[in-house]
Design a protein around this motif. Structure first.
Motif, PDB file in Angstrom:
ATOM      1  N   ASP A  48       0.851  -1.186   0.000  1.00 58.84           N
ATOM      2  CA  ASP A  48       0.000   0.000   0.000  1.00 58.84           C
ATOM      3  C   ASP A  48       0.894   1.245   0.000  1.00 58.84           C
ATOM      4  OD1 ASP A  48      -1.883   2.036   0.490  1.00 58.84           O
ATOM      5  OD2 ASP A  48      -3.122   0.708   1.721  1.00 58.84           O
ATOM      6  N   ALA A  49       0.987   1.891  -1.146  1.00 60.44           N
ATOM      7  CA  ALA A  49       1.849   3.065  -1.280  1.00 60.44           C
ATOM      8  C   ALA A  49       1.401   4.204  -0.373  1.00 60.44           C
ATOM      9  CB  ALA A  49       1.881   3.530  -2.736  1.00 60.44           C
ATOM     10  N   ARG A  50       0.109   4.244  -0.037  1.00 59.57           N
ATOM     11  CA  ARG A  50      -0.406   5.317   0.821  1.00 59.57           C
ATOM     12  C   ARG A  50       0.268   5.290   2.195  1.00 59.57           C
ATOM     13  NH1 ARG A  50      -6.654   3.716   0.439  1.00 59.57           N
ATOM     14  NH2 ARG A  50      -5.631   1.782   1.116  1.00 59.57           N
ATOM     15  N   LEU A  51       0.533   4.094   2.709  1.00 57.32           N
ATOM     16  CA  LEU A  51       1.149   3.961   4.026  1.00 57.32           C
ATOM     17  C   LEU A  51       2.529   4.605   4.055  1.00 57.32           C
ATOM     18  CD1 LEU A  51       1.058   2.596   6.887  1.00 57.32           C
ATOM     19  CD2 LEU A  51       2.214   0.652   5.820  1.00 57.32           C
ATOM     20  N   ASP A  52       3.338   4.337   3.050  1.00 51.28           N
ATOM     21  CA  ASP A  52       4.687   4.901   2.992  1.00 51.28           C
ATOM     22  C   ASP A  52       4.653   6.416   2.853  1.00 51.28           C
ATOM     23  OD1 ASP A  52       5.847   2.360   3.156  1.00 51.28           O
ATOM     24  OD2 ASP A  52       5.633   2.053   1.005  1.00 51.28           O
ATOM     25  N   ARG A  53       3.713   6.914   2.063  1.00 53.41           N
ATOM     26  CA  ARG A  53       3.604   8.368   1.883  1.00 53.41           C
ATOM     27  C   ARG A  53       3.181   9.060   3.180  1.00 53.41           C
ATOM     28  NH1 ARG A  53      -0.635   8.683  -2.577  1.00 53.41           N
ATOM     29  NH2 ARG A  53      -0.312  10.950  -2.467  1.00 53.41           N
ATOM     30  N   LEU A  54       2.256   8.444   3.918  1.00 52.95           N
ATOM     31  CA  LEU A  54       1.829   9.010   5.196  1.00 52.95           C
ATOM     32  C   LEU A  54       2.969   8.984   6.207  1.00 52.95           C
ATOM     33  CD1 LEU A  54      -1.747   7.468   5.596  1.00 52.95           C
ATOM     34  CD2 LEU A  54      -1.214   9.905   5.413  1.00 52.95           C
ATOM     35  N   GLU A 329      -6.410  13.706   0.873  1.00 54.01           N
ATOM     36  CA  GLU A 329      -6.603  15.089   1.346  1.00 54.01           C
ATOM     37  C   GLU A 329      -5.513  15.468   2.329  1.00 54.01           C
ATOM     38  OE1 GLU A 329     -10.987  16.794   1.705  1.00 54.01           O
ATOM     39  OE2 GLU A 329     -10.809  14.846   2.692  1.00 54.01           O
ATOM     40  N   LEU A 330      -5.250  14.574   3.283  1.00 51.70           N
ATOM     41  CA  LEU A 330      -4.239  14.858   4.317  1.00 51.70           C
ATOM     42  C   LEU A 330      -2.863  15.010   3.682  1.00 51.70           C
ATOM     43  CD1 LEU A 330      -3.753  15.182   7.361  1.00 51.70           C
ATOM     44  CD2 LEU A 330      -3.331  12.714   7.466  1.00 51.70           C
ATOM     45  N   LEU A 331      -2.540  14.134   2.741  1.00 55.07           N
ATOM     46  CA  LEU A 331      -1.240  14.218   2.070  1.00 55.07           C
ATOM     47  C   LEU A 331      -1.115  15.518   1.279  1.00 55.07           C
ATOM     48  CD1 LEU A 331      -0.978  10.526   0.854  1.00 55.07           C
ATOM     49  CD2 LEU A 331       0.613  11.649   2.421  1.00 55.07           C
ATOM     50  N   ARG A 332      -2.207  15.907   0.639  1.00 54.76           N
ATOM     51  CA  ARG A 332      -2.177  17.131  -0.164  1.00 54.76           C
ATOM     52  C   ARG A 332      -1.905  18.358   0.701  1.00 54.76           C
ATOM     53  NH1 ARG A 332      -6.880  16.615  -2.376  1.00 54.76           N
ATOM     54  NH2 ARG A 332      -8.001  18.041  -1.000  1.00 54.76           N
ATOM     55  N   ALA A 339      -4.528  20.705   7.265  1.00 50.51           N
ATOM     56  CA  ALA A 339      -5.893  20.208   7.085  1.00 50.51           C
ATOM     57  C   ALA A 339      -6.857  20.885   8.053  1.00 50.51           C
ATOM     58  CB  ALA A 339      -5.909  18.696   7.298  1.00 50.51           C
ATOM     59  N   ARG A 340      -6.408  21.095   9.295  1.00 45.19           N
ATOM     60  CA  ARG A 340      -7.275  21.755  10.282  1.00 45.19           C
ATOM     61  C   ARG A 340      -7.480  23.225   9.910  1.00 45.19           C
ATOM     62  NH1 ARG A 340      -4.743  18.321  14.348  1.00 45.19           N
ATOM     63  NH2 ARG A 340      -6.387  16.959  15.196  1.00 45.19           N
ATOM     64  N   GLU A 341      -6.440  23.843   9.416  1.00 47.58           N
ATOM     65  CA  GLU A 341      -6.543  25.250   9.021  1.00 47.58           C
ATOM     66  C   GLU A 341      -7.612  25.454   7.951  1.00 47.58           C
ATOM     67  OE1 GLU A 341      -3.655  28.587   6.967  1.00 47.58           O
ATOM     68  OE2 GLU A 341      -2.744  27.075   8.283  1.00 47.58           O
ATOM     69  N   LYS A 342      -7.748  24.467   7.063  1.00 49.43           N
ATOM     70  CA  LYS A 342      -8.748  24.559   6.000  1.00 49.43           C
ATOM     71  C   LYS A 342     -10.077  23.904   6.376  1.00 49.43           C
ATOM     72  CE  LYS A 342      -5.657  24.995   2.032  1.00 49.43           C
ATOM     73  NZ  LYS A 342      -5.303  24.447   0.691  1.00 49.43           N
ATOM     74  N   GLY A 343     -10.174  23.416   7.605  1.00 54.67           N
ATOM     75  CA  GLY A 343     -11.425  22.814   8.068  1.00 54.67           C
ATOM     76  C   GLY A 343     -11.777  21.516   7.370  1.00 54.67           C
ATOM     77  N   LEU A 344     -10.761  20.726   7.020  1.00 59.96           N
ATOM     78  CA  LEU A 344     -11.007  19.510   6.260  1.00 59.96           C
ATOM     79  C   LEU A 344     -11.257  18.283   7.132  1.00 59.96           C
ATOM     80  CD1 LEU A 344      -8.312  19.956   3.450  1.00 59.96           C
ATOM     81  CD2 LEU A 344     -10.774  20.384   3.310  1.00 59.96           C
ATOM     82  N   LEU A 345     -10.921  18.350   8.423  1.00 55.80           N
ATOM     83  CA  LEU A 345     -11.182  17.217   9.303  1.00 55.80           C
ATOM     84  C   LEU A 345     -12.657  17.210   9.703  1.00 55.80           C
ATOM     85  CD1 LEU A 345      -7.997  17.419   9.627  1.00 55.80           C
ATOM     86  CD2 LEU A 345      -8.384  16.270  11.806  1.00 55.80           C
ATOM     87  N   ASP A 356     -12.326   2.982   2.962  1.00 56.41           N
ATOM     88  CA  ASP A 356     -10.949   2.616   2.680  1.00 56.41           C
ATOM     89  C   ASP A 356     -10.119   3.885   2.451  1.00 56.41           C
ATOM     90  OD1 ASP A 356      -8.972   0.440   1.982  1.00 56.41           O
ATOM     91  OD2 ASP A 356      -8.869   1.654   0.169  1.00 56.41           O
ATOM     92  N   GLY A 357      -9.007   3.999   3.165  1.00 57.76           N
ATOM     93  CA  GLY A 357      -8.142   5.166   3.007  1.00 57.76           C
ATOM     94  C   GLY A 357      -8.397   6.278   4.010  1.00 57.76           C
ATOM     95  N   ASP A 358      -9.383   6.122   4.878  1.00 58.80           N
ATOM     96  CA  ASP A 358      -9.611   7.125   5.928  1.00 58.80           C
ATOM     97  C   ASP A 358      -8.388   7.185   6.857  1.00 58.80           C
ATOM     98  OD1 ASP A 358     -12.123   7.926   5.142  1.00 58.80           O
ATOM     99  OD2 ASP A 358     -13.201   6.768   6.663  1.00 58.80           O
TER     100      ASP A 358
END
Length: 364
Positions: A48-54, A329-332, A339-345, A356-358
Motif C-alpha cells: 500500500d503506497a499510501r502507508l509509505d507516503r503518510l 486530502e491529508l497528504l495534499r 488540514a485543520r486550518e482549511k477545516g477539512l477534518l 478505505d483510506g480514511d
C-alpha cells in the motif's frame, strides 16, 4: 484481525514455490507429490503506497502495514473427499481458512511432472472443486440426518435450516459451488457447518518465464479457462511463482533489472496479496504521527466504533466521536495542521461507516 487465505492445488503446480515467494519462509518444494505435509503459515504485508507516503509526511519512527495470512496446505488429489492421499488432513486444514487461493499451472514443461500427465488448468480446477463439493455434500447430508428429530417436533429453527440445507444439497449434487449460488442469509446458516465451497475462491494462474505459457501462445486451453471465468464470474491473477521467488532474494534496486531481463514486468505477488485482501472483504484505515504510521484492517461497512476496536476494545466501548480525513486530502495538505486550518477534518459519530483510506483520530 486475523483472516487467512489457504493456498491449495494439485501436486507440482507451484504451490509451495508461490508460498516461498509470498513469505520468504522456506517450505519443502521438491518435485514430487505430498511434499508439503504440515501447513505452513505466513503473515504477509499488504502492499500500500499510501502507508509509505503518510509515514514520510509524519516523519514516523515506525511504519506498520496491514497484513493477511496465507496458509500453504498439502497437495490435493482425486479422491481427497474419500480420504485418498492426505485428503482428510487437507480438508481439515482448508476448513480453518477464510478464503481459498487455488493454484493451477498454465505452462508446459516436460521437466516438471504433472500428477495427471498432461497439463490442463480447467481440468485441474474441475478436479479440485469436485473434491471440495463432495466433501461439503457429505457434511450437509450428515447434518440433514441429524435434524430429522427436531424437524418432526416442529422446531421452527430446524425447519428453516433444513430448507437451506436441501437447497445446498441440490446445488452440490449438480456439481456447483455454494458461494455464488446462495444469498447472504443462507450463507450465514451454511458457514456454521464449516463448509468449504461457501468460501470465496481466487484462482492463481502460475506461469513460467521463457516457457510455453498458454496465455502468451493463445493456446486453446487458455481460451477454455477464460470462458470458464467469464461464465462463473470467478476472479483470477497471473503470477510467475519461480521468478517472484528469485526476486525476493535480490536487493530492491536490482529487482527492476531482473524483471526486464525475464520479461516479467507485473508484480504478480503484490496483485495476489491485494486480491486476497479484497476477497476477504477487508479495507484499510490509517493512524499517523511521529511515533508510528499504521494501517489497520477492518471489514467493509464497519462503523467507526467497530473500526476502533481494531486498535483496542476500549475504543469501541468508550467511543465518543472520531476526527476523519481522507488519506489523499491529508497528504495534499502536508499534515494535520494544514488540514485543520482549511477545516477539512470531519467529526463523525457512532453511525459513520469507515471508508478505505480514511485517516482517523479516535476520541474516547
Amino acid at each position: 484481525m486475523s483472516l487467512s487465505v489457504g493456498i491449495v492445488g494439485l501436486p507440482n503446480v507451484g504451490k509451495s514455490t508461490l508460498f516461498n515467494a509470498l513469505t520468504e519462509k522456506q517450505v519443502a518444494a521438491e518435485n514430487f507429490p505430498f511434499c508439503t505435509i504440515d501447513p505452513s503459515v505466513g503473515v504477509v504485508a499488504v502492499p500500500d503506497a499510501r502507508l509509505d507516503r503518510l509515514s514520510e509526511m509524519s516523519h514516523s519512527a515506525k511504519t506498520i502495514p496491514a497484513v493477511v495470512e496465507f496458509v500453504d496446505i498439502a497437495g490435493l488429489v482425486k479422491g481427497a473427499s474419500a480420504g485418498e492421499g492426505l485428503g482428510n488432513q487437507f480438508l481439515s486444514n482448508i476448513r480453518e481458512t477464510d478464503a481459498i487461493a487455488e493454484v493451477v499451472r498454465i505452462f508446459d514443461d516436460t521437466n516438471i511432472t504433472h500428477v495427471h500427465g498432461a497439463v490442463n488448468p480447467l481440468e485441474d480446477i474441475e478436479v479440485i472443486n469436485l473434491e471440495l463439493i463432495m466433501a461439503d455434500l457429505q457434511t450437509v447430508t450428515k447434518r440433514l440426518g441429524g435434524l430429522e428429530r427436531e424437524v418432526k417436533r416442529g422446531d421452527k429453527q430446524a425447519i428453516a435450516e433444513k430448507t437451506v440445507l436441501e437447497k445446498a444439497t441440490q446445488l452440490l449434487e449438480a456439481g456447483k459451488l455454494l458461494k455464488p449460488n446462495v444469498d447472504e442469509d443462507e450463507q450465514k446458516v451454511l458457514k456454521l457447518l464449516g463448509l468449504i465451497t461457501i468460501k470465496p475462491i481466487l484462482y492463481v494462474l502460475n506461469k513460467k518465464a521463457g516457457g510455453y505459457n498458454f496465455d502468451e501462445q493463445s493456446d486453446e486451453r487458455w481460451h477454455d479457462l477464460m470462458q470458464f471465468f467469464e461464465e462463473t464470474g470467478a476472479k483470477y491473477v497471473c503470477v510467475d511463482a519461480n521468478v517472484e521467488g528469485e526476486l525476493r532474494e535480490l536487493a530492491h534496486e536490482d529487482q527492476e533489472v531482473f524483471r526486464q531481463e525475464y520479461g516479467v514486468l507485473d508484480n504478480g505477488i503484490n496483485d495476489l496479496i491485494r486480491a486476497g485482501y479484497d476477497m476477504l472483504g477487508l479495507i484499510t484505515y490509517f493512524t499517523t504521527g511521529e511515533p508510528e504510521t499504521r494501517a489497520w484492517t477492518v471489514k467493509k461497512d464497519s462503523t467507526a466504533p467497530q473500526a476502533g476496536a481494531a486498535i483496542h476494545g476500549d475504543f469501541e466501548e468508550k467511543f465518543i466521536r472520531a476526527e476523519v480525513i481522507g488519506c489523499e486530502e491529508l497528504l495534499r495538505e502536508g499534515g494535520y495542521a494544514g488540514a485543520r486550518e482549511k477545516g477539512l477534518l470531519r467529526l463523525e459519530g457512532k453511525e459513520y461507516l469507515v471508508q478505505d483510506g480514511d485517516v482517523i483520530i479516535f476520541k474516547i
